[in-house]
Design a protein around this motif. Structure first.
Motif, PDB file in Angstrom:
ATOM      1  N   ASN A 120       0.840  -1.202   0.000  1.00 21.08           N
ATOM      2  CA  ASN A 120       0.000   0.000   0.000  1.00 21.08           C
ATOM      3  C   ASN A 120       0.870   1.245   0.000  1.00 21.08           C
ATOM      4  O   ASN A 120       1.873   1.311   0.716  1.00 21.08           O
ATOM      5  CB  ASN A 120      -0.891   0.044   1.242  1.00 21.08           C
ATOM      6  N   ALA A 121       0.455   2.219  -0.786  1.00 18.45           N
ATOM      7  CA  ALA A 121       1.077   3.540  -0.760  1.00 18.45           C
ATOM      8  C   ALA A 121       0.007   4.519  -0.290  1.00 18.45           C
ATOM      9  O   ALA A 121      -1.139   4.459  -0.744  1.00 18.45           O
ATOM     10  CB  ALA A 121       1.607   3.920  -2.131  1.00 18.45           C
ATOM     11  N   TYR A 122       0.390   5.398   0.608  1.00 18.27           N
ATOM     12  CA  TYR A 122      -0.553   6.324   1.235  1.00 18.27           C
ATOM     13  C   TYR A 122       0.011   7.726   1.119  1.00 18.27           C
ATOM     14  O   TYR A 122       1.093   8.019   1.629  1.00 18.27           O
ATOM     15  CB  TYR A 122      -0.727   5.913   2.702  1.00 18.27           C
ATOM     16  N   LEU A 123      -0.716   8.588   0.407  1.00 20.84           N
ATOM     17  CA  LEU A 123      -0.257   9.940   0.137  1.00 20.84           C
ATOM     18  C   LEU A 123      -1.303  10.950   0.595  1.00 20.84           C
ATOM     19  O   LEU A 123      -2.302  11.166  -0.086  1.00 20.84           O
ATOM     20  CB  LEU A 123       0.013  10.119  -1.368  1.00 20.84           C
ATOM     21  N   PRO A 124      -1.110  11.563   1.772  1.00 20.53           N
ATOM     22  CA  PRO A 124      -2.064  12.585   2.201  1.00 20.53           C
ATOM     23  C   PRO A 124      -1.860  13.869   1.393  1.00 20.53           C
ATOM     24  O   PRO A 124      -0.731  14.249   1.086  1.00 20.53           O
ATOM     25  CB  PRO A 124      -1.718  12.795   3.674  1.00 20.53           C
ATOM     26  N   LEU A 125      -2.953  14.506   1.042  1.00 21.57           N
ATOM     27  CA  LEU A 125      -2.903  15.789   0.355  1.00 21.57           C
ATOM     28  C   LEU A 125      -3.081  16.930   1.354  1.00 21.57           C
ATOM     29  O   LEU A 125      -3.134  18.100   0.967  1.00 21.57           O
ATOM     30  CB  LEU A 125      -3.975  15.842  -0.731  1.00 21.57           C
ATOM     31  N   THR A 126      -3.168  16.571   2.624  1.00 23.38           N
ATOM     32  CA  THR A 126      -3.231  17.498   3.744  1.00 23.38           C
ATOM     33  C   THR A 126      -2.338  16.915   4.835  1.00 23.38           C
ATOM     34  O   THR A 126      -2.022  15.730   4.798  1.00 23.38           O
ATOM     35  CB  THR A 126      -4.671  17.607   4.291  1.00 23.38           C
ATOM     36  N   SER A 127      -1.917  17.710   5.779  1.00 24.52           N
ATOM     37  CA  SER A 127      -1.132  17.175   6.899  1.00 24.52           C
ATOM     38  C   SER A 127      -2.031  16.283   7.754  1.00 24.52           C
ATOM     39  O   SER A 127      -3.198  16.579   7.962  1.00 24.52           O
ATOM     40  CB  SER A 127      -0.576  18.311   7.757  1.00 24.52           C
ATOM     41  N   ILE A 128      -1.455  15.184   8.232  1.00 25.53           N
ATOM     42  CA  ILE A 128      -2.198  14.251   9.088  1.00 25.53           C
ATOM     43  C   ILE A 128      -1.346  13.919  10.304  1.00 25.53           C
ATOM     44  O   ILE A 128      -0.128  13.859  10.212  1.00 25.53           O
ATOM     45  CB  ILE A 128      -2.587  12.959   8.335  1.00 25.53           C
ATOM     46  N   ASP A 129      -1.997  13.717  11.457  1.00 25.32           N
ATOM     47  CA  ASP A 129      -1.175  13.377  12.616  1.00 25.32           C
ATOM     48  C   ASP A 129      -1.900  12.687  13.757  1.00 25.32           C
ATOM     49  O   ASP A 129      -1.271  12.215  14.676  1.00 25.32           O
ATOM     50  CB  ASP A 129      -0.453  14.611  13.147  1.00 25.32           C
TER      51      ASP A 129
END
Length: 198
Positions: A73-82
């Protein structure tokens, strides 16, 4: 918001950028570790929108949905996540040491989602998460012949296929050793909303 993705012309620019990410960054990186010249990748990335107060997806492994063992799996957030607007996952199958991904805009993460449990919790933050996630499979982990591939996960359907360019750059338009698309998939209900109605 996601309805334009059902129109081929409207999604063209997104897919162009997505394929460039896979061909220029993800596939060469995975190939350098695994040692392969063929890579399958999800034809259309899943676009996730996780708004405050919403719950996204419960604990699961992708093998539950018949995705192949070698799937990454590749996971690319387009917003900051935390925190609660993020994806939670375990570091290895069965470890159950769940933690949220903490990524800034422009960062991405890969993980063994076929067998590492992952999920989202209720977003208790004030920030909406928008992210892309998709799967890549090293060629050696997946049948080359379409009649040996599961019907829901075939090249030309769920998956696109990339191979390393062979010979001089003029033969394929790609530099030798670069990955190029050899077969393109199409939008499919398994790619999630808004393609679930297709």
């Amino acid at each position: 918001m996601l309805r334009p993705l059902t129109d081929e012309a409207s999604r063209a620019e997104l897919l162009k950028l997505y394929e460039a990410l896979v061909l220029e960054l993800i596939a060469p990186w995975v190939a350098s570790i695994i040692g392969c010249d063929r890579m399958l990748f999800q034809a259309i990335p899943c676009v996730r929108v996780h708004r405050p107060g919403e719950f996204s997806i419960g604990p699961h492994i992708d093998a539950q949905y018949q995705l192949p063992d070698g799937s990454l799996n590749a996971y690319l957030p387009l917003t900051s996540i935390d925190d609660t607007n993020s994806l939670y996952l375990e570091s290895a199958p069965g470890r159950e040491d769940f933690h949220p991904l903490r990524l800034a805009y422009g960062q991405f993460c890969t993980f063994y989602g076929a067998f590492c449990t992952h999920f989202a919790v209720e977003n208790l933050s004030e920030r909406t998460r928008v992210s892309l996630d998709f799967r890549v499979v090293p060629g050696g982990c997946y049948a080359a012949h379409i009649d040996e591939q599961p019907p829901d996960f075939r090249v030309g359907g769920y998956y696109s296929e990339a191979v390393r360019a062979q010979g001089a750059a003029g033969d394929s338009g790609q530099a030798e050793g670069a990955f190029c698309v050899s077969a393109r998939g199409r939008p499919y209900w398994r790619h999630g909303f808004p393609h679930t109605a297709n």
